[in-house]
Design an enzyme around this catalytic site. Structure first.
Site, PDB file in Angstrom:
ATOM      1  N   SER A   9      62.323   2.416  82.064  1.00 14.62           N
ATOM      2  CA  SER A   9      61.643   3.661  81.707  1.00 14.62           C
ATOM      3  C   SER A   9      60.222   3.656  82.254  1.00 14.62           C
ATOM      4  O   SER A   9      59.393   2.840  81.831  1.00 14.62           O
ATOM      5  CB  SER A   9      61.600   3.815  80.182  1.00 14.62           C
ATOM      6  OG  SER A   9      60.708   4.849  79.853  1.00 14.62           O
ATOM      7  N   HIS A  34      64.637   5.792  84.528  1.00 20.06           N
ATOM      8  CA  HIS A  34      64.607   6.626  83.326  1.00 20.06           C
ATOM      9  C   HIS A  34      63.258   7.346  83.238  1.00 20.06           C
ATOM     10  O   HIS A  34      62.188   6.722  83.267  1.00 20.06           O
ATOM     11  CB  HIS A  34      64.833   5.740  82.096  1.00 20.06           C
ATOM     12  CG  HIS A  34      65.028   6.491  80.824  1.00 20.06           C
ATOM     13  ND1 HIS A  34      66.223   7.094  80.490  1.00 20.06           N
ATOM     14  CD2 HIS A  34      64.190   6.742  79.791  1.00 20.06           C
ATOM     15  CE1 HIS A  34      66.115   7.685  79.311  1.00 20.06           C
ATOM     16  NE2 HIS A  34      64.880   7.489  78.858  1.00 20.06           N
ATOM     17  N   ASP A  36      61.017   9.929  81.004  1.00 18.81           N
ATOM     18  CA  ASP A  36      60.871  10.497  79.664  1.00 18.81           C
ATOM     19  C   ASP A  36      59.939  11.691  79.671  1.00 18.81           C
ATOM     20  O   ASP A  36      58.740  11.544  79.938  1.00 18.81           O
ATOM     21  CB  ASP A  36      60.300   9.433  78.715  1.00 18.81           C
ATOM     22  CG  ASP A  36      61.334   8.393  78.345  1.00 18.81           C
ATOM     23  OD1 ASP A  36      62.418   8.783  77.891  1.00 18.81           O
ATOM     24  OD2 ASP A  36      61.037   7.186  78.498  1.00 18.81           O
ATOM     25  N   MET A  38      58.168  14.488  77.415  1.00 17.32           N
ATOM     26  CA  MET A  38      57.807  14.788  76.014  1.00 17.32           C
ATOM     27  C   MET A  38      56.851  15.964  75.979  1.00 17.32           C
ATOM     28  O   MET A  38      55.883  15.997  76.746  1.00 17.32           O
ATOM     29  CB  MET A  38      57.130  13.574  75.384  1.00 17.32           C
ATOM     30  CG  MET A  38      57.944  12.306  75.467  1.00 17.32           C
ATOM     31  SD  MET A  38      57.027  10.934  74.757  1.00 17.32           S
ATOM     32  CE  MET A  38      58.205   9.605  74.967  1.00 17.32           C
ATOM     33  N   HIS A  67      65.278  12.313  80.662  1.00 16.61           N
ATOM     34  CA  HIS A  67      65.489  12.431  79.213  1.00 16.61           C
ATOM     35  C   HIS A  67      64.512  13.481  78.691  1.00 16.61           C
ATOM     36  O   HIS A  67      63.307  13.222  78.586  1.00 16.61           O
ATOM     37  CB  HIS A  67      65.230  11.046  78.593  1.00 16.61           C
ATOM     38  CG  HIS A  67      65.337  10.990  77.108  1.00 16.61           C
ATOM     39  ND1 HIS A  67      64.907   9.897  76.376  1.00 16.61           N
ATOM     40  CD2 HIS A  67      65.836  11.869  76.196  1.00 16.61           C
ATOM     41  CE1 HIS A  67      65.128  10.114  75.092  1.00 16.61           C
ATOM     42  NE2 HIS A  67      65.684  11.305  74.949  1.00 16.61           N
ATOM     43  N   MET A  69      62.796  15.355  76.011  1.00 15.37           N
ATOM     44  CA  MET A  69      62.449  15.392  74.581  1.00 15.37           C
ATOM     45  C   MET A  69      61.571  16.618  74.381  1.00 15.37           C
ATOM     46  O   MET A  69      60.367  16.514  74.112  1.00 15.37           O
ATOM     47  CB  MET A  69      61.733  14.092  74.194  1.00 15.37           C
ATOM     48  CG  MET A  69      62.682  12.907  74.119  1.00 15.37           C
ATOM     49  SD  MET A  69      61.822  11.328  74.119  1.00 15.37           S
ATOM     50  CE  MET A  69      61.649  11.083  75.868  1.00 15.37           C
ATOM     51  N   MET A 138      69.541   7.133  70.518  1.00 21.07           N
ATOM     52  CA  MET A 138      68.158   6.687  70.335  1.00 21.07           C
ATOM     53  C   MET A 138      68.144   5.529  69.338  1.00 21.07           C
ATOM     54  O   MET A 138      68.625   5.669  68.216  1.00 21.07           O
ATOM     55  CB  MET A 138      67.274   7.814  69.781  1.00 21.07           C
ATOM     56  CG  MET A 138      66.868   8.904  70.766  1.00 21.07           C
ATOM     57  SD  MET A 138      65.995   8.385  72.264  1.00 21.07           S
ATOM     58  CE  MET A 138      64.679   7.332  71.665  1.00 21.07           C
ATOM     59  N   ASP A 176      68.467   3.683  74.054  1.00 25.53           N
ATOM     60  CA  ASP A 176      67.072   3.916  74.441  1.00 25.53           C
ATOM     61  C   ASP A 176      66.131   3.606  73.283  1.00 25.53           C
ATOM     62  O   ASP A 176      66.132   4.312  72.274  1.00 25.53           O
ATOM     63  CB  ASP A 176      66.938   5.388  74.873  1.00 25.53           C
ATOM     64  CG  ASP A 176      65.593   5.694  75.502  1.00 25.53           C
ATOM     65  OD1 ASP A 176      64.798   4.757  75.706  1.00 25.53           O
ATOM     66  OD2 ASP A 176      65.347   6.884  75.782  1.00 25.53           O
TER      67      ASP A 176
HETATM   68  C1  DX5 Z   1      61.107   6.864  73.607  1.00 25.61           C
HETATM   69  C2  DX5 Z   1      61.627   6.999  75.010  1.00 25.61           C
HETATM   70  C3  DX5 Z   1      62.069   5.717  75.609  1.00 25.61           C
HETATM   71  C4  DX5 Z   1      60.967   4.705  75.786  1.00 25.61           C
HETATM   72  C5  DX5 Z   1      61.579   3.356  75.642  1.00 25.61           C
HETATM   73  O1  DX5 Z   1      60.920   8.119  73.054  1.00 25.61           O
HETATM   74  O2  DX5 Z   1      62.741   7.865  75.047  1.00 25.61           O
HETATM   75  O3  DX5 Z   1      62.756   5.909  76.837  1.00 25.61           O
HETATM   76  O4  DX5 Z   1      60.323   4.799  77.031  1.00 25.61           O
HETATM   77  O5  DX5 Z   1      60.587   2.412  75.668  1.00 25.61           O
HETATM   78  P1  DX5 Z   1      60.741   0.948  75.038  1.00 25.61           P
HETATM   79  O6  DX5 Z   1      61.832   0.272  75.825  1.00 25.61           O
HETATM   80  O7  DX5 Z   1      59.398   0.359  75.234  1.00 25.61           O
HETATM   81  O8  DX5 Z   1      61.129   1.113  73.583  1.00 25.61           O
HETATM   82 ZN    ZN Z   2      64.002   7.908  76.955  1.00 31.72          ZN
END
Ligand code: DX5
Ligand code: ZN
Length: 217
Positions: A9, A34, A36, A38, A67, A69, A138, A176
């Site tokens: 990620s 990956h 993310d 947000m 991903h 969010m 998750m 994840d």
């Molecule tokens: C959290 C993200 C993850 C995050 C995982 O909301 O969706 O993808 O980057 O990071 P680690 O592996 O550090 O928990």
């Molecule tokens: Zn993620």
């Protein structure tokens, strides 16, 4: 046991050296990247958006696993496909018309995934499982990297696996949050196919070695 798909990620990477970080992933045994996204509404944090995803794509030699969010993801799915997303995952909790959202992602030529927050029951997937390519379980509450893994995840993976087998779906199971060398084996034993790892990879002195370790678990 079959080898997992590893998806580092970039949330945990050094954004000031993104090209170097993506090249590290390119040169590693990782399979996907990956990404993310947000929005500060669906989750209490803002990461980055379209221009940064486009910049990642410019250097990436591996598929982008995006991903989302974000609330109302249907507003941005096409834009993320345009900047290079190969897999797009939306949250069941963020979609009022999940079936329509999945059709939209597939019509754009992307693989479609559905994510479940830690409290969301697996039964929510029952009427969509046959239509999707990926279930993202998750294993922390979404919004931040480097959180502690929630052990209830193992049980949840087993139920998702049962549902996939019963429905004849080809969906893979992605985990994840809080993934590391200690829990990876049990995650795979429970039925996981894809391991996302942020902090565990990027805080290591030798990230490529850590990726190789996860791959060989
Ligand atoms: C959290 C993200 C993850 C995050 C995982 O909301 O969706 O993808 O980057 O990071 P680690 O592996 O550090 O928990
Ligand atoms: Zn993620």
């Amino acid at each position: 046991m079959k080898q997992p798909i590893i998806a580092p990620s970039v949330l945990a990477s050094d954004f000031a050296n993104l090209e170097r970080e993506i090249n590290m992933i390119n040169d590693s045994q990782a399979d996907w990247i990956h990404v993310d996204i947000m929005d500060g509404v669906f989750v209490p944090n803002i990461s980055f958006g379209l221009p940064v995803t486009e910049a990642i794509k410019r250097h990436a030699k591996k598929p982008l696993d995006v991903h989302l969010m974000i609330v109302q993801p249907e507003r941005y799915v096409e834009a993320f496909q345009k900047v290079g997303a190969d897999i797009i995952t939306v949250h069941v909790e963020a979609c009022q018309h999940l079936h329509r959202n999945i059709q939209q992602i597939k019509a754009l030529g992307c693989k479609a995934g559905v994510a479940l927050n830690p409290h969301t029951p697996v039964v929510e997937l029952e009427n969509i499982i046959a239509d999707i390519d990926l279930v993202l379980v998750m294993s922390v509450n979404p919004g931040f990297g480097a959180q502690k893994f929630i052990p209830n995840t193992y049980k949840k993976i087993e139920s998702v696996k049962k549902m996939i087998q019963a429905s004849g779906s080809n969906a893979v199971i992605e985990i994840d949050g809080g993934v590391n060398q200690q829990n990876a084996k049990l995650l795979l034993g429970s039925g996981a196919d894809v391991l996302v790892a942020g902090n565990f990879v990027f805080s290591a002195a030798d990230p490529k070695k850590v990726i190789a370790g996860l791959k060989a678990v």
